[in-house]
Scaffold this active site. Structure first.
Site, short mmCIF file in Angstrom:
data_model
loop_
_atom_site.label_atom_id
_atom_site.label_comp_id
_atom_site.label_asym_id
_atom_site.label_seq_id
_atom_site.Cartn_x
_atom_site.Cartn_y
_atom_site.Cartn_z
N GLU A 1 -93.19 -0.66 -152.77
CA GLU A 1 -93.26 0.39 -153.78
C GLU A 1 -93.68 1.78 -153.29
O GLU A 1 -94.73 2.31 -153.67
CB GLU A 1 -94.18 -0.06 -154.92
CG GLU A 1 -93.65 -1.33 -155.58
CD GLU A 1 -94.46 -1.77 -156.79
OE1 GLU A 1 -95.51 -1.17 -157.07
OE2 GLU A 1 -94.00 -2.71 -157.46
N GLU A 40 -89.42 -7.97 -156.44
CA GLU A 40 -90.60 -8.11 -157.30
C GLU A 40 -90.25 -7.80 -158.74
O GLU A 40 -89.73 -6.74 -159.05
CB GLU A 40 -91.74 -7.21 -156.83
CG GLU A 40 -93.03 -7.42 -157.61
CD GLU A 40 -94.19 -6.56 -157.10
OE1 GLU A 40 -94.35 -6.46 -155.85
OE2 GLU A 40 -94.93 -5.98 -157.92
#
Length: 475
Positions: free
Chosen positions: A170, A280
C-alpha cells in the site's frame, strides 16, 4: 488444433470460470506498522506456534496448522506473509538480513512452501522507512537501498518458483512516475539476483486501491516497468480493495461491492494485455458485508481473464475477535472457518467451476447514449466453446438504437493455453488509529475513496468476430 486456429481467426475473448489463485494473509510479523513506515519490531508477533519470538501472539497462533487447514480443506493455493523491513534487518537500516529475525520469518516461509502452495513475501512499509518515502525524501531512503534488500531476499529464494515477491504494501501520497522508477529498480535487482521466473507484484499509489489504479496514473506508470531483458513476464499488477465507507477496512458495515471499481481496472488490464492479483481484501462479518464481499469475489472469478486471484485479509496471529478476522477456530481438534471465510472467500471460488471457457458466453457492453442519459447494456449471446483458457484481442464498435457500443477485448493476439500456469499473460485501503491489532493500525485517519463510475462492461465477446467464427465452423 482446428479449434485453436478458429479461435485465433475469430479473435474472441472469453471469460474464465474461476481465478487461478485463492488464499489468505497470515499476519503477525508486520504488527504495529504505521502508514508512515514506522514498524517497531517489539510489537511483531510470530504467527508460528511457540517459537519464542520477541512478542508472541496471545493466542499462541498456529500458522502451520491454519495453512494446512486452508490448503487441505479449502484448496487455497496462495498465502501472503507480511513482514516489515525493520524486522528483517533488526532495525539496522541499509544492513543485511538479520540472521535471527530473518530466520524466524523463514520458518514461516518454509512452512508455507512445504505445503506446495505459493507464498508471497509482503513488505508492509507503505513505501516508506521510518517516515521517509523510498526514492523521494531527499535521498534519505534510496532506490539502491530498496533494491539491495530485495536482492538479498531474491538470492535466498531464487530457486523456488512458488515464492512471490510482493514489493510493497500500500504505497500512498507519493509521486507516481518516481515510484515506478523505484519499482523498476527492485524488479531489476530481483531478476539480476537469479530469481528469473517468480511473480513480482507491482503496487500503485492510494494504498494500491483498485478504485484509483487507473485515475491515479498508477496503471500507466507501472505497465512501463520491465524485466532486464525488456519482457514483462511475471510482472503482475498488485491491487487492494476494502468495502467500507472510506476503503479503510476499519468499519463494520460494507457500503459497496466494488464491482464498479474492479470493472474499470479490468477494462484497463484488458486494453493493455496485463494481469493483476488482488493481494489484499477483506470485510467484517456483518449482513451488509456478507452481501457485498461475496458479490465482489464472484465478480473477480467471473473476470479471471485479467484477475489472477485474490488473497483475503486476514488470519495468522489475529484474534478471532478482530473486526476483519478470518482466523479459523478449533472445534473438536479441527480447524473450522468462520462464516465469512466459508461463504465469501472460499465458496465463490469453489462454486465457480473449472478455470476454463464458459459453455455459453454473453458479452455485456455498456452503451453510452447521447445527452448524458443513463447508460444501458447490450447483450451479445455466443455459443462457441473450447476446453482451453483463452484471452483475445481487438476492439469492435457498433451502433445499437443510435447509441455507440464499444467492445474491448484484452489484447491484439488470441492466446490459448491448456494448463494456465503462473503467467497466463503478463504484464487502498487505509489504516486508522487504535490499539495494536496488526498492520491496519495507524495514527492517521486519512482515507482513500474509490471514486469511479459504472462498469464499462462485465463480459466481452467479439460481436462480428464471433460471427466469423460461426461462419468458419460452417465452412
Amino acid at each position: 488444433m482446428f479449434l485453436k486456429s478458429l479461435l485465433v481467426l475469430g479473435g474472441v475473448p472469453w471469460v474464465f470460470g474461476k481465478v487461478q489463485y485463492m488464499g489468505m494473509s497470515i499476519a503477525g510479523f508486520e504488527f504495529g506498522c504505521d502508514i508512515d513506515g514506522t514498524c517497531p519490531i517489539g510489537t511483531a508477533q510470530s504467527p508460528m506456534n511457540s517459537d519464542g519470538l520477541i512478542s508472541q501472539s496471545p493466542m499462541d497462533s498456529d500458522a502451520l496448522g491454519q495453512m494446512q487447514h486452508f490448503a487441505n480443506d479449502d484448496d487455497m493455493n496462495v498465502f501472503r506473509l507480511p513482514v516489515s523491513w525493520q524486522f528483517l534487518v533488526n532495525n539496522k537500516f541499509g544492513g543485511t538480513l538479520d540472521s535471527n529475525n530473518f530466520g524466524k520469518y523463514d520458518q514461516l516461509m518454509q512452512a508455507c512452501l512445504g505445503l506446495g502452495t505459493f507464498c508471497a513475501i509482503d513488505f508492509h512499509n507503505f513505501a516508506r522507512f521510518n517516515g521517509q518515502i523510498i526514492g523521494q525524501s531527499s535521498g534519505a531512503v534510496t532506490d539502491a537501498q530498496f533494491a539491495d534488500i530485495w536482492s538479498q531476499l531474491a538470492t535466498k529464494y531464487k530457486n523456488n518458483d512458488k515464492v512471490i515477491f510482493g514489493l510493497m504494501n500500500e504505497p500512498h501520497d507519493l509521486d507516481v512516475p518516481t515510484w515506478a522508477n523505484t519499482v523498476q529498480a527492485a524488479v531489476t535487482a530481483i531478476r539480476n539476483a537469479g530469481a528469473s521466473s517468480q511473480m513480482i507484484l507491482l503496487p500503485g499509489t492510494d494504498f494500491a486501491s483498485a478504485g484509483k489504479f487507473v485515475s491515479s496514473g498508477s496503471g500507466d506508470a507501472l505497465i512501463k516497468v520491465t524485466n532486464p531483458d525488456g519482457s514483462i513476464d511475471g510482472l503482475i499488477l498488485d491491487l487492494h480493495k476494502y468495502l467500507d465507507i472510506n476503503n479503510s477496512g476499519t468499519h463494520a458495515e460494507c457500503t459497496t461491492d466494488n464491482v464498479d471499481a474492479f470493472a474499470i481496472a479490468a477494462d484497463f488490464l484488458r486494453q493493455h494485455d496485463r494481469k493483476a492479483l488482488v493481494s489484499e481484501t477483506g470485510a467484517a462479518s456483518t449482513d451488509s458485508c456478507f452481501t457485498d464481499f461475496c458479490a465482489q469475489n464472484k465478480f473477480l472469478n467471473d473476470n479471471s481473464d485479467v484477475f489472477l486471484g485474490y488473497i483475503a485479509w486476514s488470519a495468522g496471529a489475529f484474534s478471532t475477535s478482530y473486526l476483519l478476522s478470518l482466523t479459523p477456530s478449533k472445534q473438536n481438534g479441527k480447524y473450522v472457518n468462520n462464516k465469512l471465510a466459508a461463504q465469501c472467500v472460499v465458496a465463490p471460488w469453489a462454486n465457480a467451476g473449472p478455470a476454463t471457457l464458459v459453455p455459453s458466453a454473453t458479452a455485456i457492453a455498456t452503451t453510452s447514449p447521447a445527452g448524458g442519459a443513463t447508460p444501458s447494456q447490450t447483450e451479445v449471446p455466443t455459443s462457441i466453446t473450447a476446453p482451453n483458457s483463452v484471452t483475445g484481442g481487438g476492439k469492435a464498435t457498433s451502433t445499437v438504437s443510435g447509441m455507440k457500443t464499444t467492445i474491448t477485448p484484452s489484447s491484439a493476439t488470441v492466446k490459448v493455453s491448456a494448463g494456465g500456469g503462473i503467467f497466463a499473460s503478463s504484464r487502498a485501503n487505509q489504516t486508522v488509529s487504535g490499539p495494536i491489532t496488526g498492520a491496519r493500525t495507524s495514527s492517521s485517519s486519512q482515507a482513500s475513496s474509490t471514486g469511479g463510475a459504472g462498469p464499462e462492461m462485465r463480459r466481452f465477446a467479439g460481436g462480428l468476430l464471433a460471427g466469423s467464427l460461426l461462419f468458419a465452423i460452417v465452412l
